[in-house]
Design a protein around this motif. Structure first.
Motif, short mmCIF file in Angstrom:
data_model
loop_
_atom_site.label_atom_id
_atom_site.label_comp_id
_atom_site.label_asym_id
_atom_site.label_seq_id
_atom_site.Cartn_x
_atom_site.Cartn_y
_atom_site.Cartn_z
N ALA A 1 -7.66 10.74 -8.76
CA ALA A 1 -8.19 11.36 -7.55
C ALA A 1 -9.56 11.98 -7.79
CB ALA A 1 -7.21 12.44 -7.06
N ASP A 2 -10.43 11.91 -6.76
CA ASP A 2 -11.76 12.52 -6.80
C ASP A 2 -12.54 12.11 -8.04
OD1 ASP A 2 -11.21 13.96 -4.40
OD2 ASP A 2 -10.14 15.47 -5.57
N TYR A 3 -12.46 10.83 -8.39
CA TYR A 3 -13.05 10.36 -9.64
C TYR A 3 -14.55 10.62 -9.71
CZ TYR A 3 -14.17 7.39 -13.61
OH TYR A 3 -14.62 6.94 -14.83
N ASP A 4 -15.25 10.39 -8.62
CA ASP A 4 -16.71 10.53 -8.64
C ASP A 4 -17.17 11.95 -8.97
OD1 ASP A 4 -17.39 7.91 -8.23
OD2 ASP A 4 -17.43 8.08 -6.04
N SER A 5 -16.32 12.93 -8.76
CA SER A 5 -16.72 14.31 -9.01
C SER A 5 -16.37 14.77 -10.43
CB SER A 5 -16.03 15.25 -8.01
OG SER A 5 -14.62 15.25 -8.21
N LEU A 6 -15.71 13.94 -11.21
CA LEU A 6 -15.25 14.34 -12.54
C LEU A 6 -16.36 14.26 -13.58
CD1 LEU A 6 -11.75 12.61 -12.77
CD2 LEU A 6 -12.29 14.93 -12.03
N THR A 7 -16.38 15.24 -14.48
CA THR A 7 -17.26 15.19 -15.64
C THR A 7 -16.69 14.19 -16.64
OG1 THR A 7 -16.05 16.93 -16.78
CG2 THR A 7 -17.87 17.61 -15.33
N VAL A 8 -17.46 13.90 -17.69
CA VAL A 8 -16.99 12.97 -18.71
C VAL A 8 -15.69 13.46 -19.33
CG1 VAL A 8 -17.48 11.99 -20.99
CG2 VAL A 8 -19.26 12.03 -19.24
N SER A 9 -15.65 14.74 -19.71
CA SER A 9 -14.45 15.27 -20.36
C SER A 9 -13.24 15.23 -19.43
CB SER A 9 -14.69 16.70 -20.84
OG SER A 9 -15.06 17.54 -19.76
N ALA A 10 -13.46 15.52 -18.15
CA ALA A 10 -12.36 15.49 -17.18
C ALA A 10 -11.88 14.05 -16.96
CB ALA A 10 -12.79 16.11 -15.87
N ALA A 11 -12.82 13.11 -16.89
CA ALA A 11 -12.45 11.71 -16.70
C ALA A 11 -11.68 11.19 -17.92
CB ALA A 11 -13.70 10.86 -16.47
N VAL A 12 -12.11 11.59 -19.12
CA VAL A 12 -11.43 11.18 -20.35
C VAL A 12 -10.00 11.73 -20.37
CG1 VAL A 12 -11.36 11.50 -22.85
CG2 VAL A 12 -13.50 10.88 -21.73
N ALA A 13 -9.85 13.01 -19.99
CA ALA A 13 -8.52 13.62 -19.95
C ALA A 13 -7.61 12.89 -18.97
CB ALA A 13 -8.64 15.09 -19.58
N ALA A 14 -8.16 12.51 -17.82
CA ALA A 14 -7.37 11.80 -16.82
C ALA A 14 -6.97 10.41 -17.31
CB ALA A 14 -8.14 11.70 -15.51
N LEU A 15 -7.89 9.75 -18.01
CA LEU A 15 -7.60 8.42 -18.54
C LEU A 15 -6.45 8.45 -19.54
CD1 LEU A 15 -11.14 6.86 -19.04
CD2 LEU A 15 -9.22 5.75 -17.88
N LYS A 16 -6.37 9.50 -20.31
CA LYS A 16 -5.32 9.60 -21.33
C LYS A 16 -3.93 9.70 -20.71
CE LYS A 16 -8.20 11.61 -24.96
NZ LYS A 16 -8.46 12.80 -25.83
N GLU A 17 -3.89 10.02 -19.42
CA GLU A 17 -2.60 10.12 -18.73
C GLU A 17 -2.16 8.79 -18.15
OE1 GLU A 17 -0.75 12.90 -18.73
OE2 GLU A 17 -2.30 13.74 -20.03
N LEU A 18 -3.07 7.81 -18.11
CA LEU A 18 -2.73 6.51 -17.53
C LEU A 18 -1.97 5.65 -18.54
CD1 LEU A 18 -6.08 5.63 -15.69
CD2 LEU A 18 -4.04 6.75 -14.76
N GLN A 19 -0.93 4.98 -18.08
CA GLN A 19 -0.13 4.13 -18.94
C GLN A 19 -0.13 2.67 -18.52
OE1 GLN A 19 1.29 5.13 -21.82
NE2 GLN A 19 0.29 7.10 -21.43
N LYS A 20 -0.59 2.38 -17.31
CA LYS A 20 -0.64 1.00 -16.84
C LYS A 20 -1.99 0.39 -17.18
CE LYS A 20 0.82 -0.09 -12.81
NZ LYS A 20 1.02 -0.15 -11.34
#
Length: 319
Positions: free
Chosen positions: A261-280
């Motif tokens: 969610a709200d990907y365009d507003s995420l910083t690099v660190s926030a985007a990296v943290a979100a990616l680590k939660e993805l399993q698919k």
């Protein structure tokens, strides 16, 4: 020198040729690396290969042999020919060829160790042990990259343009509407041969093909989006996924399509943290394609590749 060491010299000579081939391939693969981390890894592989070649040459001299001038040239020539031929192959086939080379190097290194042990050549045994470790690690790496390719990009290596164009999706995106319809029909015919296909898939997919052909006149991006929606509505999930891949490849996926969610507003660190939660893998691939098309932040792309590599290692059982 006793004739009995001939098998040792023979294996060292073959290993030297194959090692030069390996070095050339690693250098070629640098151009396909997705991230700077992979570039560095491949360059280290090439440099380590050169170090191994020097060690093999020294071992050859120790057992009374002389490094050949022609064999290294043959090794480089084989690698050059391989890089040309594989441009017409899918990436997975090219990587399987690389893996075959590494398995041969690994097998010959183990054989060399046995020969050196039998001939009481401790320094050659030590060399063989180092070769076994190096090629075993490369086999694991290539196995992981193949698994990444199987479950969906971002793999460590990109397809070359020629390899990509050879795919059905690239052909469908690049050609006019009438040819798109024919290409989609070809895909449909292929899918229809799958024994477990959904009842009525062919009919639904044909409707999707007509949607592509008609709406392309109003713009490719809108056509692909509309075709994907139509395919999903009619239950043609295989075709819908194929069209979705085309949308991703051409950068027509929007931020709203992302699993974060709200990907365009995420910083690099926030985007990296979100990616680590993805399993698919498909979710990770979607984020990377969007990232590469819009922001191209290497930190995010590297994190995505690392996450996918972790999933791939679990699948193939690599530590």
């Amino acid at each position: 020198m006793p004739v009995s060491t001939t098998p040792v010299r023979s294996q060292l000579s073959v290993l030297l040729t194959l090692t030069h081939t390996e070095v050339q391939i690693a250098q070629t693969r640098v151009l396909q690396a997705r991230t700077e981390a992979v570039v560095d890894e491949l360059r280290r592989n090439a440099e380590n290969g050169r170090v191994r070649a020097v060690a093999i040459e020294e071992a050859l001299r120790e057992v009374g042999g002389l490094p050949e001038v022609i064999r290294p040239l043959i090794g480089r020539g084989v690698a050059a020919a391989k890089s040309v031929i594989e441009q017409a192959q899918p990436l997975d086939e090219a990587l399987l060829g690389d893996l075959q080379l590494e398995y041969q190097l690994l097998g010959r290194a183990k054989y060399l160790k046995a020969l050196a042990t039998a001939h009481d050549l401790p320094s050659v045994v030590d060399l063989a042990d180092s070769l076994i470790d190096a090629h075993g690690a490369t086999v694991d790496w290539l196995t992981t990259v193949l698994a990444e390719e199987a479950i969906g990009e971002p793999a460590a290596l990109r397809r070359t343009p020629v390899q990509w164009v050879s795919g059905v999706v690239a052909n469908a995106v690049a050609l006019p509407g009438t040819v798109v319809a024919r290409g989609a029909d070809h895909v449909i015919d292929h899918v229809a041969k799958i024994p477990q296909r959904i009842t009525g898939l062919r009919s639904a997919a044909k409707d999707t093909t007509e949607t592509v052909a008609v709406t392309l006149t109003a713009g490719r991006d809108a056509a692909l989006e509309a075709a994907e929606e139509a395919a999903r509505d009619t239950g043609a999930t295989v075709i819908a996924d194929t069209i979705h891949t085309a949308r991703v490849a051409t950068g027509t996926v929007s931020a709203e399509d992302l699993p974060i969610a709200d990907y365009d507003s995420l910083t690099v660190s926030a985007a990296v943290a979100a990616l680590k939660e993805l399993q698919k893998p498909s979710d990770i691939r979607l984020v990377v394609e969007y990232e590469e098309a819009h922001k191209d932040r290497q930190g995010v792309i590297s994190a995505a590749q690392t996450q996918l590599a972790s999933i791939a290692k679990d699948i193939v059982g690599v530590e």
